[in-house]
Design a protein around this motif. Sequence first.
Motif, PDB file in Angstrom:
ATOM      1  N   UNK A 174       0.614  -1.185  -0.571  1.00 47.76           N
ATOM      2  CA  UNK A 174       0.122  -0.264   0.407  1.00 47.76           C
ATOM      3  C   UNK A 174       0.851   1.319  -0.185  1.00 47.76           C
ATOM      4  N   UNK A 175       1.764   1.079   0.779  1.00 44.81           N
ATOM      5  CA  UNK A 175       2.604   2.656   0.655  1.00 44.81           C
ATOM      6  C   UNK A 175       3.232   2.739   0.132  1.00 44.81           C
ATOM      7  N   UNK A 176       4.187   1.275  -1.011  1.00 42.24           N
ATOM      8  CA  UNK A 176       4.652   1.634  -2.871  1.00 42.24           C
ATOM      9  C   UNK A 176       3.729   2.417  -3.540  1.00 42.24           C
ATOM     10  N   UNK A 177       2.853   1.933  -3.701  1.00 43.46           N
ATOM     11  CA  UNK A 177       1.461   2.570  -4.808  1.00 43.46           C
ATOM     12  C   UNK A 177       1.398   3.928  -4.066  1.00 43.46           C
ATOM     13  N   UNK A 178       1.252   3.926  -2.885  1.00 42.79           N
ATOM     14  CA  UNK A 178       0.944   5.805  -2.516  1.00 42.79           C
ATOM     15  C   UNK A 178       2.106   6.995  -2.841  1.00 42.79           C
ATOM     16  N   UNK A 179       3.264   6.030  -2.562  1.00 46.00           N
ATOM     17  CA  UNK A 179       4.585   6.557  -2.408  1.00 46.00           C
ATOM     18  C   UNK A 179       4.219   7.469  -4.183  1.00 46.00           C
ATOM     19  N   UNK A 180       4.042   5.861  -4.987  1.00 47.28           N
ATOM     20  CA  UNK A 180       4.444   6.383  -6.502  1.00 47.28           C
ATOM     21  C   UNK A 180       3.782   7.100  -7.229  1.00 47.28           C
ATOM     22  N   UNK A 181       2.194   6.694  -6.709  1.00 48.63           N
ATOM     23  CA  UNK A 181       1.036   7.294  -7.043  1.00 48.63           C
ATOM     24  C   UNK A 181       0.733   9.039  -6.215  1.00 48.63           C
ATOM     25  N   UNK A 182       2.035   9.453  -5.864  1.00 42.43           N
ATOM     26  CA  UNK A 182       2.031  11.372  -4.975  1.00 42.43           C
ATOM     27  C   UNK A 182       1.504  11.239  -3.985  1.00 42.43           C
ATOM     28  N   UNK A 183       2.069  10.565  -3.329  1.00 40.16           N
ATOM     29  CA  UNK A 183       2.081  10.683  -1.692  1.00 40.16           C
ATOM     30  C   UNK A 183       3.429  11.165  -1.516  1.00 40.16           C
ATOM     31  N   UNK A 184       3.367  13.190  -1.252  1.00 37.75           N
ATOM     32  CA  UNK A 184       4.900  13.306  -1.850  1.00 37.75           C
ATOM     33  C   UNK A 184       5.705  13.241  -0.134  1.00 37.75           C
ATOM     34  N   UNK A 185       5.162  12.371   0.887  1.00 33.02           N
ATOM     35  CA  UNK A 185       5.758  12.207   2.304  1.00 33.02           C
ATOM     36  C   UNK A 185       6.962  10.965   1.606  1.00 33.02           C
ATOM     37  N   UNK A 186       7.062  10.594   0.841  1.00 32.99           N
ATOM     38  CA  UNK A 186       8.043   9.371   0.422  1.00 32.99           C
ATOM     39  C   UNK A 186       8.510   9.234  -0.728  1.00 32.99           C
ATOM     40  N   UNK A 187       9.669   9.319  -0.720  1.00 33.78           N
ATOM     41  CA  UNK A 187      10.366   8.589  -2.071  1.00 33.78           C
ATOM     42  C   UNK A 187      10.318   7.563  -2.700  1.00 33.78           C
ATOM     43  N   UNK A 188       9.136   7.360  -3.850  1.00 32.54           N
ATOM     44  CA  UNK A 188       8.217   6.603  -4.432  1.00 32.54           C
ATOM     45  C   UNK A 188       9.348   5.097  -4.858  1.00 32.54           C
ATOM     46  N   UNK A 189      10.695   4.852  -4.158  1.00 33.91           N
ATOM     47  CA  UNK A 189      11.541   3.990  -4.831  1.00 33.91           C
ATOM     48  C   UNK A 189      11.874   3.747  -3.265  1.00 33.91           C
ATOM     49  N   UNK A 190      11.474   4.319  -1.640  1.00 36.25           N
ATOM     50  CA  UNK A 190      12.030   3.983  -0.776  1.00 36.25           C
ATOM     51  C   UNK A 190      11.294   2.855  -0.310  1.00 36.25           C
TER      52      UNK A 190
END
Length: 442
Positions: free
Chosen positions: A245-261
């Motif tokens: 879930x976190x990876x999808x959110x980071x990739x699709x725009x949640x600014x709090x986390x770098x998408x690859x992290x």
Amino acid sequence: MKVLKFGGTSLGSPERMHAVADLINKEEGKKIVVLSAVSGTTNTLVSIATALSKQDNAEAGAIIEKLYDTYQVYCKSLLHNSASFEKGLEIVENHFSVLRAMDKSDYSVDVEKEILAQGELLSTKLFVTYLEQEGVNAVLLPALEYMRINDANEPDTPYIAQHLKQLLSQYPEQELFVTQGYICLNSNNRIDNLQRGGSDYTASLVGEAVKATEIQIWTDIDGMHNNDPRIVKHTYPIPRLSFDEAAELAYFGAKILHPSSIRPAQHANIPVKLLNTMKPDAAGTIITADIDPERGFTAVAAKDGITAIKVKSSRMLLAYGFLRKVFEIFENYKTPIDLITTSEVAVSLTIDNNTHLSVIKQELEDFGDVEVHTDHTIICIVGNMPFSKVGMLKQVLDAMNDIPIRMVSYGGSKFNISLLIDSEYKAETLTRLNEKIFGQQR
Ligand code: ASP
Ligand code: MG
């Protein structure tokens, strides 16, 4: 070993740096602290490089001197002991002499990357000097001695683990280490970086390399929220998230986390905590492998700047190999595809990088009619949505009601429904979803 990463706003003022030092002291056991540049610095460094690329060296020089002044002030209020203050000034002097030398040279990508690296080099060295002043013993681990990307611009994980362990083994008794986020060497041994926001990625790669027990990402918001708090009024922090879930959110725009992290942490199964330096006792968000079976919708995120491309061709009818040929064009231009939908005679897909759009379009025209629509937004709804949970897609579509949807992607994974809309409907879409699927007030 724990990894604690602090972002730019957590270091934005000397007072914030004090608070960070307190948080670190409270944490028991061995830890590696990963720091970003002081907030605003990387943006300023980008503007120096931009001025150089336009051959406006006078402008670059003026920005450098202005930034230099802010670091003088920063040192003065951070380092009150005179020996530490002298040391701080020397650090600032050293890094600004690198910048001033760059300002005399011609622009190149390598020059730009060296400029961008100065922010993390400054913040970590000043922080270690501050800790020293406060009687806290910390060892600086130079990221350029272990963090590396390969010729595909991917982290070279065996190299990172080997070199980081080697460095750490020189200090068997040491409890506290500090290192730079974001910066690395590339396969040509030149200074490079892990893209904007890359300090989170550093933290996760370091965590994976040392098999950390926990990765803490400290920011200025109390965890991942169920919706974008900059756009929607009533959002709330999500206490628990799965890696997927976190990876999808980071990739699709949640600014709090770098998408690859998320990937390295997930790979090594290390819990990631998102915490708030302004409210250190707030629960924040914990990201682990566990999926909450009771949960339906978890969160929604939005990614702007999306281009939709539709290829319509009767040659697709009953043909095989058609999609491969279409995808190959994107591969040749190193352009990732995000969403895909197909019908018997057409395929629609989205990209977020328009660098090669015109030649991609030209090559696609060999296959049929091509339509391109820019300025779109992907709305990504994340949650636990196995096929057996009937009605979740309906709930989303009902919420959309009269908002036009260009594409829907459902069934790719159990965790995601993605919609493609014209960006002008983004705020209304996020607000409605907050109301209709998360039961919040408008
Ligand atoms: N300082 C870099 C940036 O502003 C990296 C980071 O903060 O994560 O993008
Ligand atoms: Mg960040």
